[in-house]
Design a protein around this motif. Sequence first.
Motif, PDB file in Angstrom:
ATOM      1  N   ARG A  63      23.786  59.164  34.162  1.00  0.00           N
ATOM      2  CA  ARG A  63      24.295  59.835  35.363  1.00  0.00           C
ATOM      3  C   ARG A  63      25.527  60.659  35.006  1.00  0.00           C
ATOM      4  O   ARG A  63      26.370  60.208  34.240  1.00  0.00           O
ATOM      5  N   ARG A  64      25.599  61.860  35.581  1.00  0.00           N
ATOM      6  CA  ARG A  64      26.773  62.716  35.435  1.00  0.00           C
ATOM      7  C   ARG A  64      27.114  63.307  36.788  1.00  0.00           C
ATOM      8  O   ARG A  64      26.242  63.499  37.628  1.00  0.00           O
ATOM      9  N   ARG A  65      28.392  63.629  36.950  1.00  0.00           N
ATOM     10  CA  ARG A  65      28.915  64.154  38.201  1.00  0.00           C
ATOM     11  C   ARG A  65      29.736  65.405  37.923  1.00  0.00           C
ATOM     12  O   ARG A  65      30.384  65.502  36.882  1.00  0.00           O
ATOM     13  N   HIS A  66      29.726  66.333  38.862  1.00  0.00           N
ATOM     14  CA  HIS A  66      30.504  67.569  38.708  1.00  0.00           C
ATOM     15  C   HIS A  66      31.084  67.959  40.066  1.00  0.00           C
ATOM     16  O   HIS A  66      30.361  68.022  41.058  1.00  0.00           O
ATOM     17  N   ASP A  67      32.380  68.222  40.102  1.00  0.00           N
ATOM     18  CA  ASP A  67      33.064  68.675  41.313  1.00  0.00           C
ATOM     19  C   ASP A  67      33.249  70.181  41.267  1.00  0.00           C
ATOM     20  O   ASP A  67      33.511  70.742  40.201  1.00  0.00           O
ATOM     21  N   ALA A  68      33.131  70.807  42.420  1.00  0.00           N
ATOM     22  CA  ALA A  68      33.333  72.256  42.512  1.00  0.00           C
ATOM     23  C   ALA A  68      33.959  72.599  43.852  1.00  0.00           C
ATOM     24  O   ALA A  68      33.800  71.869  44.828  1.00  0.00           O
ATOM     25  N   THR A  69      34.658  73.711  43.875  1.00  0.00           N
ATOM     26  CA  THR A  69      35.143  74.216  45.149  1.00  0.00           C
ATOM     27  C   THR A  69      33.957  74.843  45.871  1.00  0.00           C
ATOM     28  O   THR A  69      33.011  75.306  45.248  1.00  0.00           O
ATOM     29  N   CYS A  70      34.011  74.841  47.153  1.00  0.00           N
ATOM     30  CA  CYS A  70      32.870  75.290  47.947  1.00  0.00           C
ATOM     31  C   CYS A  70      32.945  76.803  48.156  1.00  0.00           C
ATOM     32  O   CYS A  70      33.349  77.277  49.210  1.00  0.00           O
ATOM     33  N   GLU A  71      32.559  77.528  47.126  1.00  0.00           N
ATOM     34  CA  GLU A  71      32.530  78.989  47.153  1.00  0.00           C
ATOM     35  C   GLU A  71      31.176  79.444  46.615  1.00  0.00           C
ATOM     36  O   GLU A  71      30.494  78.692  45.927  1.00  0.00           O
ATOM     37  N   LYS A  72      30.821  80.674  46.869  1.00  0.00           N
ATOM     38  CA  LYS A  72      29.533  81.190  46.385  1.00  0.00           C
ATOM     39  C   LYS A  72      29.403  81.078  44.870  1.00  0.00           C
ATOM     40  O   LYS A  72      28.318  80.857  44.359  1.00  0.00           O
ATOM     41  N   THR A  73      30.502  81.203  44.140  1.00  0.00           N
ATOM     42  CA  THR A  73      30.447  81.080  42.677  1.00  0.00           C
ATOM     43  C   THR A  73      30.063  79.671  42.231  1.00  0.00           C
ATOM     44  O   THR A  73      29.601  79.482  41.109  1.00  0.00           O
ATOM     45  N   ALA A  74      30.242  78.684  43.110  1.00  0.00           N
ATOM     46  CA  ALA A  74      29.880  77.304  42.773  1.00  0.00           C
ATOM     47  C   ALA A  74      28.378  77.151  42.574  1.00  0.00           C
ATOM     48  O   ALA A  74      27.935  76.276  41.827  1.00  0.00           O
TER      49      ALA A  74
END
Length: 150
Positions: A4-15
């Motif tokens: 299992r792996r996890r990734h956080d991103a800001t909620c923008e179209k580039t995400a």
Amino acid sequence: MCWRRRHDATCEKTAIGEVRRFVRSCIHDVFRTHDAHELVGDAELVVSELAANSVNADCDHVEVSVTVHDQWLEISVQDDAAGTPTMRPPTPHAACGRGLRIVAALSSDWGVIPVAGGGKTVWSRLAVPRDLPAQPRCRRPGPPSRPAAA
């Protein structure tokens, strides 16, 4: 679950592109073969649709998880936006509204789980082809071990 792996991103179209690259990288790390191209394509499309729903729902944060087992790969996208995605009837001229239908068509199963305090997790399970072994090898539960004879 064996990986299992996890990734956080800001909620923008580039995400959307960012999480697509993350999922592709995860699949290549686990299966270590170029024979996974169909699974990669399906997984990238699913995570793109789910992440786009989060961005369109005006979230602040999105978290993508990839979980692998011998028989399935699960992608989940959690966001902090209000509302629950629903599958709408398609209209021929609408520019959006087909994403969950695509997810449902590619997935062996999918669903939505509300998150306490707001937001939701939308997940999708994709079947892993039998000839595509995961590395490290996932352990399947076997019969219980017997005590040695005295």
